[in-house]
Enzyme design. Structure first.
Site, PDB file in Angstrom:
ATOM      1  N   GLY A  65       0.767  -1.246   0.000  1.00  0.00           N
ATOM      2  CA  GLY A  65       0.000   0.000   0.000  1.00  0.00           C
ATOM      3  C   GLY A  65       0.791   1.285   0.000  1.00  0.00           C
ATOM      4  CG  ASN A  74       2.014   3.278  -5.793  1.00  0.00           C
ATOM      5  OD1 ASN A  74       2.363   4.331  -6.323  1.00  0.00           O
ATOM      6  ND2 ASN A  74       2.699   2.154  -5.914  1.00  0.00           N
ATOM      7  CG  MET A 121      -1.538  -8.380  -6.169  1.00  0.00           C
ATOM      8  SD  MET A 121      -0.386  -7.642  -7.363  1.00  0.00           S
ATOM      9  CE  MET A 121       0.415  -9.113  -7.966  1.00  0.00           C
ATOM     10  CG  ASN A 140      -2.738  -0.921 -12.927  1.00  0.00           C
ATOM     11  OD1 ASN A 140      -2.645  -1.000 -11.697  1.00  0.00           O
ATOM     12  ND2 ASN A 140      -2.016  -1.690 -13.735  1.00  0.00           N
ATOM     13  CG  HIS A 159       2.865  -2.210 -15.205  1.00  0.00           C
ATOM     14  ND1 HIS A 159       2.515  -3.425 -14.647  1.00  0.00           N
ATOM     15  CD2 HIS A 159       3.958  -2.433 -15.970  1.00  0.00           C
ATOM     16  CE1 HIS A 159       3.359  -4.352 -15.076  1.00  0.00           C
ATOM     17  NE2 HIS A 159       4.242  -3.783 -15.879  1.00  0.00           N
TER      18      HIS A 159
HETATM   19  C1  GRF Z   1       3.801  -1.167  -7.314  1.00  0.00           C
HETATM   20  O1  GRF Z   1       5.105  -1.389  -7.807  1.00  0.00           O
HETATM   21  C2  GRF Z   1       2.818  -0.958  -8.452  1.00  0.00           C
HETATM   22  O2  GRF Z   1       3.380  -0.323  -9.558  1.00  0.00           O
HETATM   23  C3  GRF Z   1       2.453  -2.387  -8.812  1.00  0.00           C
HETATM   24  O3  GRF Z   1       2.387  -3.063  -7.573  1.00  0.00           O
HETATM   25  C4  GRF Z   1       3.240  -2.409  -6.631  1.00  0.00           C
HETATM   26  C5  GRF Z   1       2.391  -2.073  -5.447  1.00  0.00           C
HETATM   27  O4  GRF Z   1       3.155  -1.508  -4.405  1.00  0.00           O
HETATM   28  N1  GRF Z   1       1.245  -2.438  -9.590  1.00  0.00           N
HETATM   29  P1  GRF Z   1       2.438  -0.801  -3.201  1.00  0.00           P
HETATM   30  O5  GRF Z   1       1.470  -1.826  -2.611  1.00  0.00           O
HETATM   31  O6  GRF Z   1       1.726   0.394  -3.714  1.00  0.00           O
HETATM   32  O7  GRF Z   1       3.515  -0.454  -2.215  1.00  0.00           O
END
Ligand code: GRF
Length: 191
Positions: A6, A8, A89, A109, A111
């Site tokens: 989490g 992000n 996921m 999203n 990525h």
């Molecule tokens: C990030 O690298 C994002 O780009 C990918 O999954 C990861 C999630 O990381 N889709 P977080 O849970 O936000 O720390």
């Protein structure tokens, strides 16, 4: 929507809470006890754990629709305009995407690669192992494919000669945390 750590989600929530333009509706997680729910709650964001039903009595597609219906109900209740996937996921079904469109929600999203390079899982690891001198991050609209939707913003970062995988990922995540809010700004400026 997120499934794990989490970072992000946390960065987006922090950004939105200090912005006059955005308001965070809720956090939806599909995994019990994921760190992201704790993070969102500590930022005062309503957080929902919605897991996919684990019963052999239904087919996978039935379970998927039931799961997504529950998610859509919560998103609608919070009247969201944006559904931001941040380390979520599960692949969303065409049913979810159509329903989101009907309800005027934009699904985006983040990525961890310069798409179309390295779609799918473990993108940082694959870029690192291939010895890429530059990698990057992409924010894109979600379509029915895996990381194939229209690109909103991309930023690259350099791999330093002394970088191990952990340093490389840390560098990428720093870019992610800035890029996601910038991408939301960009969408709202265009629309
Ligand atoms: C990030 O690298 C994002 O780009 C990918 O999954 C990861 C999630 O990381 N889709 P977080 O849970 O936000 O720390």
């Amino acid at each position: 929507m997120a499934s794990g750590r989490g970072s992000n989600a946390k960065a987006l929530i922090t950004y939105c809470q200090s912005s006059e333009k955005f308001e965070v509706g809720c956090l939806i997680c599909d995994q019990k006890d994921a760190a992201v729910t704790q993070k969102a709650s500590s930022q005062g964001v309503p957080s929902y754990t919605i897991s996919r039903e684990n019963t052999s009595l239904k087919s996978l597609s039935e379970k998927r629709v039931l799961h997504e219906e529950k998610i859509l109900e919560v998103l609608s209740r919070h009247k969201v305009d944006f559904v931001c996937l941040a380390g979520y996921m599960k692949v969303l079904s065409p049913y979810f995407l159509k329903e989101a469109q009907k309800r005027k929600m934009k699904v985006v999203n983040i990525h961890p690669s310069l798409l179309p390079e390295f779609p799918g899982l473990n993108a940082y690891e694959r870029a690192f192992r291939e010895g890429k001198e530059r990698s990057g991050v992409t924010v894109h609209f979600v379509d029915e494919g895996v990381d194939t939707g229209k690109i909103i913003l991309q930023r690259s970062f350099e791999r330093h000669p002394t970088d191990g995988l952990t340093d490389f990922i840390k560098r990428g995540l720093e870019v992610e945390h800035k890029l996601y809010p910038m991408a939301l700004e960009k969408i709202t400026e265009l629309s």
